[in-house]
Design an enzyme around this catalytic site. Structure first.
Site, PDB file in Angstrom:
ATOM      1  N   SER A   1      15.876 -10.385  92.256  1.00 44.33           N
ATOM      2  CA  SER A   1      17.434 -10.933  92.390  1.00 44.33           C
ATOM      3  C   SER A   1      17.960 -10.811  91.050  1.00 44.33           C
ATOM      4  O   SER A   1      19.115 -11.133  90.753  1.00 44.33           O
ATOM      5  CB  SER A   1      17.261 -12.341  92.656  1.00 44.33           C
ATOM      6  OG  SER A   1      16.105 -12.938  91.911  1.00 44.33           O
TER       7      SER A   1
ATOM      8  N   THR B   1      19.321 -16.458  90.891  1.00 40.33           N
ATOM      9  CA  THR B   1      20.001 -16.003  89.711  1.00 40.33           C
ATOM     10  C   THR B   1      19.038 -16.669  88.638  1.00 40.33           C
ATOM     11  O   THR B   1      18.803 -17.914  88.836  1.00 40.33           O
ATOM     12  CB  THR B   1      21.444 -16.632  89.524  1.00 40.33           C
ATOM     13  OG1 THR B   1      22.083 -15.834  90.684  1.00 40.33           O
ATOM     14  CG2 THR B   1      21.916 -16.407  88.300  1.00 40.33           C
TER      15      THR B   1
ATOM     16  N   THR C   1      22.269 -11.721  87.089  1.00 41.87           N
ATOM     17  CA  THR C   1      22.015 -11.970  88.679  1.00 41.87           C
ATOM     18  C   THR C   1      22.429 -10.521  89.155  1.00 41.87           C
ATOM     19  O   THR C   1      23.094  -9.830  88.598  1.00 41.87           O
ATOM     20  CB  THR C   1      22.527 -12.961  89.336  1.00 41.87           C
ATOM     21  OG1 THR C   1      22.010 -13.202  90.705  1.00 41.87           O
ATOM     22  CG2 THR C   1      24.012 -12.563  89.787  1.00 41.87           C
TER      23      THR C   1
ATOM     24  N   ARG D   1      31.852  -7.423  95.993  1.00 40.82           N
ATOM     25  CA  ARG D   1      31.808  -8.862  95.789  1.00 40.82           C
ATOM     26  C   ARG D   1      31.473  -9.269  94.622  1.00 40.82           C
ATOM     27  O   ARG D   1      30.311  -8.895  94.234  1.00 40.82           O
ATOM     28  CB  ARG D   1      31.140  -9.320  97.103  1.00 40.82           C
ATOM     29  CG  ARG D   1      31.017 -10.836  97.246  1.00 40.82           C
ATOM     30  CD  ARG D   1      29.877 -11.534  96.124  1.00 40.82           C
ATOM     31  NE  ARG D   1      29.489 -12.819  96.645  1.00 40.82           N
ATOM     32  CZ  ARG D   1      28.390 -13.384  95.906  1.00 40.82           C
ATOM     33  NH1 ARG D   1      27.682 -12.904  95.027  1.00 40.82           N
ATOM     34  NH2 ARG D   1      28.192 -14.408  96.158  1.00 40.82           N
TER      35      ARG D   1
ATOM     36  N   THR E   1      22.953 -21.734  90.535  1.00 37.41           N
ATOM     37  CA  THR E   1      22.401 -20.587  91.240  1.00 37.41           C
ATOM     38  C   THR E   1      22.683 -21.076  92.767  1.00 37.41           C
ATOM     39  O   THR E   1      22.789 -22.248  92.849  1.00 37.41           O
ATOM     40  CB  THR E   1      20.928 -20.611  90.907  1.00 37.41           C
ATOM     41  OG1 THR E   1      20.090 -19.679  91.912  1.00 37.41           O
ATOM     42  CG2 THR E   1      20.223 -21.902  91.207  1.00 37.41           C
ATOM     43  N   GLY E   2      22.663 -20.118  93.517  1.00 36.24           N
ATOM     44  CA  GLY E   2      23.030 -20.406  94.799  1.00 36.24           C
ATOM     45  C   GLY E   2      24.229 -19.659  95.427  1.00 36.24           C
ATOM     46  O   GLY E   2      24.711 -18.711  94.725  1.00 36.24           O
TER      47      GLY E   2
END
Ligand code: ASP
Length: 288
Positions: free
Chosen positions: A49, A148, A166, A176, A199-200
């Site tokens: 990731s 991340t 990330t 994006r 993160t998320g």
């Protein structure tokens, strides 16, 4: 002299805090220590990731985002949508060191990387390509998987630095950009208040200006734990207001005294690593 403290997202954050803590104990500045910690994760192909071996976007390209911030000077740099450059957090730092700007994106950021001695390389590995094929959504666009690495560091003089790096949500649309390279969303650091990172699902973190929100709560007197819980409450309230289920989001925070906070939305199963001097722990965040 106070004890150095480092906090980083996810179980692989243990690598980051171990590397960063050693450097802080040698007297290195907090941003340099956090950067070295984040870079150790960028280099690990097993972490799909971040950096080398990151999972591709909707067309299978690894597109990286990163930012860094120094809590003493509020110097910050950021890059987004960068391909074929492994150490994007270091590149983000070069942006503020070498230019009057804060953020460079896409081809411009890649050109700047080459001007500054970064190497072009493929970031795909046989394993990450196989994983991309195995899990790619059958028809409609479905972004999934997030992890991340965000590293917040405090040195023995209680100065703060932070780094966020990330490959973003897997299978994201080309072009994006999430919260991670956005100063104030994925990261914010100010020695006078504290440091926070995220993160998320980046869209929901951007919507509330997550990291800046947390730092401002600490500036107003909240502890890091209270501040991250307020941010998660804001995520939940915003989702409810929009008739949506709260997305998977987690925050970490660190204040200049070395107090740490972490919280996440239900089901995120968020673990984070903390180093206090040589002592390293992996902790489970409270879910809301
Ligand atoms: N926050 C990142 C993004 O939205 C995803 C992650 O945490 O992995 O791009």
């Amino acid at each position: 002299m106070a004890e150095p403290v480092v906090v980083a997202t996810w179980p692989f954050g243990k690598t980051a805090v171990e590397v960063a803590s050693k450097l802080l104990l040698q007297g290195k500045p907090p941003l340099d220590a956090a950067l070295a910690g984040a870079q150790a994760v960028e280099d690990d192909p097993a972490v799909q990731s971040v950096g080398f071996g990151g999972i591709g976007n909707a067309i299978g390209t690894v597109s990286l985002d990163a930012c860094v911030m120094d809590g003493k000077t509020l110097d910050c740099g950021s890059v987004a949508g960068v391909e074929n450059i492994r150490h994007v957090a270091a590149l983000a730092k070069k942006v503020y060191e070498k230019t009057p700007h804060i953020m460079l994106v896409g081809k411009g950021a890649e050109w700047f990387a080459l001007q500054n001695g970064f190497q072009l390389e493929t970031l795909l590995t046989p394993e990450s390509v196989a994983e991309w094929y195995k899990k790619r959504p059958a028809k409609k666009l479905e972004t999934k998987g997030h992890d991340t690495v965000t590293v917040l560091a405090k040195d023995s003089k209680n100065l703060l630095g932070g780094v966020c790096t990330t490959s973003g949500l897997s299978y994201k649309l080309p072009g994006r950009v999430g919260d991670s390279p956005l100063i104030g969303s994925g990261l914010y650091v100010d020695d006078e208040a504290g440091a926070a990172g995220a993160t998320g699902v980046g869209e929901e973190i951007i919507r509330i200006g997550g990291s800046m929100f947390i730092v401002e709560q600490m500036r107003a007197g909240k502890t890091p734990q209270e501040a991250v819980e307020l941010a998660i409450a804001r995520i939940i309230k915003t989702a409810t207001r929009r008739g949506k289920h709260p997305a998977s989001v987690a925050f970490i925070a660190l204040d200049p005294k070395g107090n740490v906070g972490a919280a996440c939305t239900t089901g995120t199963d968020f673990k984070y690593a903390v180093a206090r001097g040589e002592k390293i722990e992996l902790l489970q965040a409270k879910e809301f």
